[in-house]
Design a protein around this motif. Structure first.
Motif, PDB file in Angstrom:
ATOM      1  N   ALA A  76       0.839  -1.198   0.000  1.00  0.00           N
ATOM      2  CA  ALA A  76       0.000   0.000   0.000  1.00  0.00           C
ATOM      3  C   ALA A  76       0.871   1.245   0.000  1.00  0.00           C
ATOM      4  O   ALA A  76       0.613   2.220  -0.717  1.00  0.00           O
ATOM      5  CB  ALA A  76      -0.908   0.000   1.223  1.00  0.00           C
ATOM      6  N   PHE A  77       1.925   1.183   0.782  1.00  0.00           N
ATOM      7  CA  PHE A  77       2.820   2.334   0.887  1.00  0.00           C
ATOM      8  C   PHE A  77       3.519   2.620  -0.443  1.00  0.00           C
ATOM      9  O   PHE A  77       3.547   3.761  -0.908  1.00  0.00           O
ATOM     10  CB  PHE A  77       3.848   2.067   1.986  1.00  0.00           C
ATOM     11  N   THR A  78       4.020   1.548  -1.071  1.00  0.00           N
ATOM     12  CA  THR A  78       4.755   1.777  -2.316  1.00  0.00           C
ATOM     13  C   THR A  78       3.806   2.255  -3.412  1.00  0.00           C
ATOM     14  O   THR A  78       4.165   3.133  -4.199  1.00  0.00           O
ATOM     15  CB  THR A  78       5.484   0.503  -2.765  1.00  0.00           C
ATOM     16  N   ASP A  79       2.602   1.715  -3.423  1.00  0.00           N
ATOM     17  CA  ASP A  79       1.631   2.163  -4.431  1.00  0.00           C
ATOM     18  C   ASP A  79       1.335   3.641  -4.269  1.00  0.00           C
ATOM     19  O   ASP A  79       1.315   4.410  -5.224  1.00  0.00           O
ATOM     20  CB  ASP A  79       0.323   1.376  -4.293  1.00  0.00           C
ATOM     21  N   MET A  80       1.157   4.015  -3.012  1.00  0.00           N
ATOM     22  CA  MET A  80       0.864   5.412  -2.729  1.00  0.00           C
ATOM     23  C   MET A  80       2.032   6.303  -3.160  1.00  0.00           C
ATOM     24  O   MET A  80       1.847   7.367  -3.752  1.00  0.00           O
ATOM     25  CB  MET A  80       0.625   5.579  -1.239  1.00  0.00           C
ATOM     26  N   MET A  81       3.231   5.783  -2.897  1.00  0.00           N
ATOM     27  CA  MET A  81       4.422   6.552  -3.224  1.00  0.00           C
ATOM     28  C   MET A  81       4.528   6.773  -4.724  1.00  0.00           C
ATOM     29  O   MET A  81       4.811   7.879  -5.192  1.00  0.00           O
ATOM     30  CB  MET A  81       5.625   5.765  -2.734  1.00  0.00           C
ATOM     31  N   ILE A  82       4.249   5.705  -5.479  1.00  0.00           N
ATOM     32  CA  ILE A  82       4.348   5.802  -6.929  1.00  0.00           C
ATOM     33  C   ILE A  82       3.312   6.780  -7.454  1.00  0.00           C
ATOM     34  O   ILE A  82       3.592   7.636  -8.281  1.00  0.00           O
ATOM     35  CB  ILE A  82       4.154   4.411  -7.560  1.00  0.00           C
ATOM     36  N   ARG A  83       2.125   6.669  -6.909  1.00  0.00           N
ATOM     37  CA  ARG A  83       1.055   7.542  -7.381  1.00  0.00           C
ATOM     38  C   ARG A  83       1.408   9.000  -7.101  1.00  0.00           C
ATOM     39  O   ARG A  83       1.184   9.885  -7.891  1.00  0.00           O
ATOM     40  CB  ARG A  83      -0.242   7.184  -6.666  1.00  0.00           C
ATOM     41  N   LYS A  84       1.992   9.224  -5.938  1.00  0.00           N
ATOM     42  CA  LYS A  84       2.348  10.580  -5.570  1.00  0.00           C
ATOM     43  C   LYS A  84       3.468  11.113  -6.462  1.00  0.00           C
ATOM     44  O   LYS A  84       3.504  12.301  -6.789  1.00  0.00           O
ATOM     45  CB  LYS A  84       2.796  10.632  -4.108  1.00  0.00           C
ATOM     46  N   GLY A  85       4.365  10.197  -6.864  1.00  0.00           N
ATOM     47  CA  GLY A  85       5.480  10.592  -7.715  1.00  0.00           C
ATOM     48  C   GLY A  85       5.001  11.151  -9.057  1.00  0.00           C
ATOM     49  O   GLY A  85       5.665  11.976  -9.657  1.00  0.00           O
TER      50      GLY A  85
END
Lengths: 377, 328
Positions: free
Chosen positions: B312-321
């Motif tokens: 969940a964290f990495t997905d969020m990070m990618i989306r934010k990127g």
């Protein structure tokens, strides 16, 4: 306009600290007595795994600030291994983050205290300061005398509640007395007053020493009035630490003396040496040493109190079971946090003290029985 | 040389070193040190569930997870050989301390494990040079009678004792260790040295992140903050007096400033006193600027739950990127 100062309650020690701060020229705002609300405030703002003393003192400070204080006074230095040395920084951060803008005054036996004080009280002279400290010290000693006497006599009192009543009246008197000579007279009065309590000397009383984390030993809220509960159950309590020792202990000179002269602490460290070779912060080393000293003095048991996640005391707590076997003294290690329930806590204390009473007053058939207490929580 | 003339010399030629806590603190090679004195070193095996379970029988329940695993390492070594070496690190630089549990580690082990242990220990305070050298000499003398070997060993310690992690150039930070090319970005992982290096203790988070295609930068790659660094600010708070605390705060601050690092994960253990305070200092500042995940682990942490959180964290990070909006 005088600067308004507040400080955390530490048991009933506010009586003494209030006087110190008033004499130094502050207007003192005593926070309301520690209550469930205090704890809730502390729990709300403090990090989840902070220790219980931090949460309670933080709650006290917030309640004090709500009453209008602009400066908070707090024990604690910048050196040491335990988290106490970082308390002041955490207070500043948490209070500032939540919109309480206050200054911090660290109360300690260092030159820094004087410098810090001068910032808030520019008119204070050194002479006056020394005079204040002297009367503070005398009061502190008297306060501890009252507390010690009440603990010694409570298990013997004929009428339950006598000690508590007398203690309270003396504390009130102490709060109002400021004169140095009057304090001298008060000392005699205290000794006489306690001597006048009717006691029953034939009672079967066991003696228990209390060791562990400093705050839990002096604060009655966090230990759910353990002092009175045990006293009424016929147990004489003795604390290993008091505030006066806490202050003196932070002096370099004292540490030097302890190293070479046969002082009390020297003995404590010698006994602790076998288990913990060097200071590990907080009172971890003292806990072990004092437990053995209590054994040597003929106490029947030791209760070790520490807050959850207190690093030095967790180490000491693990080692106490070895000390208990080696020195044949029952030790009960209890970990306290904000979820500790009164009933459960008191049941454990009762079970422990009942076991000691049985052992002492009804000797077992088999003399070689070793009472070894394995405690886990 | 320890040829049996002196009864006090160890009877065994093999010294066990448990791989946990203090083993990871310093880059100093105790193996070479003991080798000079004429001893072989045996390390404990990689940590596993069994390690933890054997250790857990003797540990107080409120000790932290790494300490519990450490007990397991000691016990597994004790099965073969009862000479165990546990260095007592008290401080890594002047004016700081290690965690009280690490400081009292040898005594803790000695006094809580019922089995008899021939414990070799030495108090190391890297802030106090003379004191440490005296202790090292004493240790060497208890292990050997050959003055040349003792001299060589003490000398070896003097020369290599300062091999603490060095500051490395920012380009290099992304190169080493990472197997993947890190197409998805880089994640900073902050934690105590033992948490980062033992895959059992960190539940394989680092490997998993690499599998997901991220570059991983750990806080061990940042220098142990010395006075002369240009980053003494520590989130404009007073310097903590713990080595671990300084390292963590310094790493957190550097990662926050580093534009290449897109997200930060903080690994801590339940009951860790230092981290409870340290995390409070940096988590607000990080949360406002970069994706941040604070993981508190203990022996009950389930892997599935953990992986879900990391995904969940990495997905969020990618989306934010913003570059890979379709991902996740």
């Amino acid at each position: 306009m005088p600067v308004k100062i507040t400080f955390p309650h530490a048991g009933e020690y506010y009586v003494v600290f209030k006087d110190l701060m008033t004499n130094l020229g502050f207007e003192v705002v005593v926070p309301p007595p520690t209550s469930q609300r205090t704890l809730d405030l502390g729990v709300k703002y403090a990090p989840a795994q902070a220790c219980l003393p931090f949460k309670i003192t933080l709650g006290n400070l917030i309640e004090g600030i709500e009453k209008g204080a602009d400066v908070v006074g707090m024990i604690g230095g910048k050196t040491g291994i335990c988290r106490l040395a970082y308390y002041s920084e955490m207070y500043q951060k948490i209070l500032a983050d939540n919109g309480y803008s206050v200054d911090l005054l660290a109360v300690k036996v260092k030159k820094e205290f004087w410098d810090n004080l001068k910032k808030h009280q520019p008119e204070l002279t050194f002479r006056q300061f020394i005079k204040t400290i002297r009367s503070f010290w005398r009061k502190l000693i008297l306060f501890e005398l009252i507390r010690e006497k009440s603990l010694e006599l409570r298990p013997y009192e004929v009428k339950k509640g006598d000690c508590t009543r007398i203690k309270r009246s003396f504390l009130q008197e102490l709060e109002q007395t400021t004169d140095l000579s009057a304090l001298k007279a008060l000392r005699h009065k205290i000794i006489k007053g306690f001597a006048s309590i009717p006691i029953d000397e034939n009672r079967k009383v066991i003696k228990i020493g209390l060791v562990g984390e400093f705050f839990l030993l002096i604060d009655q809220f966090s230990t759910m009035n353990m002092e009175e509960f045990l006293g009424n159950n016929g147990i004489l309590l003795k604390y290993s630490l008091s505030f006066s020792e806490f202050f003196i202990g932070s002096l370099k000179q004292k540490r030097f003396l302890d190293k070479y002269l046969p002082t009390h602490n020297h003995k404590v460290y010698q006994f602790a040496k076998e288990y913990i070779t060097r200071p590990i912060g907080g009172h971890g080393r003292e806990t072990i040493g004092e437990a053995v000293v209590f054994r040597q003095k003929g106490y029947d048991g030791v209760i070790h109190l520490y807050p959850f996640s207190c690093m030095p005391e967790v180490v000491a707590g693990s080692i106490t079971s070895k000390v208990s076997v080696d020195w044949q003294i029952p030790i009960l290690s209890i970990c306290m946090d904000e979820h500790t329930g009164q009933a459960g806590f008191q049941t454990r204390l009762e079970a422990f003290t009942d076991m000691i009473k049985r052992k002492k007053f009804m000797p077992p058939q088999n003399e070689n029985d070793i009472v070894h207490l394995e405690v886990s929580q | 040389m320890g040829n049996g003339k002196n009864k006090e010399l160890p009877t065994s030629k093999i010294i066990g070193i448990p791989r946990g806590l203090s083993y990871y603190l310093d880059n100093f090679s105790w193996e070479s040190f003991f080798h000079i004195l004429g001893y072989e070193v045996e390390y404990s095996e990689d940590s596993s569930v069994e390690t933890f379970e054997t250790g857990n029988q003797f540990v107080g329940s409120d000790q932290c997870f790494p300490v519990k695993v450490y007990y397991g390492h000691v016990l597994s070594l004790l099965k073969k050989n009862n000479y165990i070496f546990i260095p007592q690190y008290t401080s890594m630089e002047e004016g700081t301390y290690c965690c009280p549990k690490v400081i009292a580690l040898p005594q803790l082990i000695k006094n809580t494990i019922p089995q008899e242990i021939n414990l070799l220990t030495v108090e190391i305070d890297l802030g106090r040079e003379k004191f440490t050298r005296k202790n090292i000499r004493r240790l060497a003398m208890s292990l050997s009678q050959n003055p040349l070997r003792i001299f060589a060993a003490v000398n070896y310690f003097d020369k290599n004792r300062k091999r603490l992690p060095e500051e490395i150039s920012s380009a290099e930070k992304f190169m080493g260790e990472c197997q993947s090319n890190g197409k998805k970005g880089s994640i900073g992982v902050i934690g105590h040295p033992y948490a980062l290096q033992d895959p059992f203790l960190n539940m394989g988070i680092l490997n998993r992140l690499k599998e997901f295609g991220f570059d991983v930068v750990t806080s061990a790659r940042y220098q142990r903050s010395y006075e002369q660094t240009d980053c003494p600010v520590y989130f404009s708070r007073r310097k903590p007096h713990w080595d671990f605390g300084r390292n963590i705060l310094y790493a957190a601050e550097s990662m926050l400033k580093d534009e290449k690092i897109q997200g930060i994960i903080f690994i801590t253990y339940f009951g860790c006193g230092i981290d409870a305070f340290i995390e409070e200092i940096f988590n607000d500042s990080i949360c406002g600027q970069k994706p941040y995940l604070g993981l508190t682990l203990d022996e009950h942490s389930g892997e599935a739950g953990l992986m879900t959180r990391i995904e969940a964290f990495t997905d969020m990070m990618i989306r934010k990127g913003g570059e890979n909006r379709d991902a996740g």
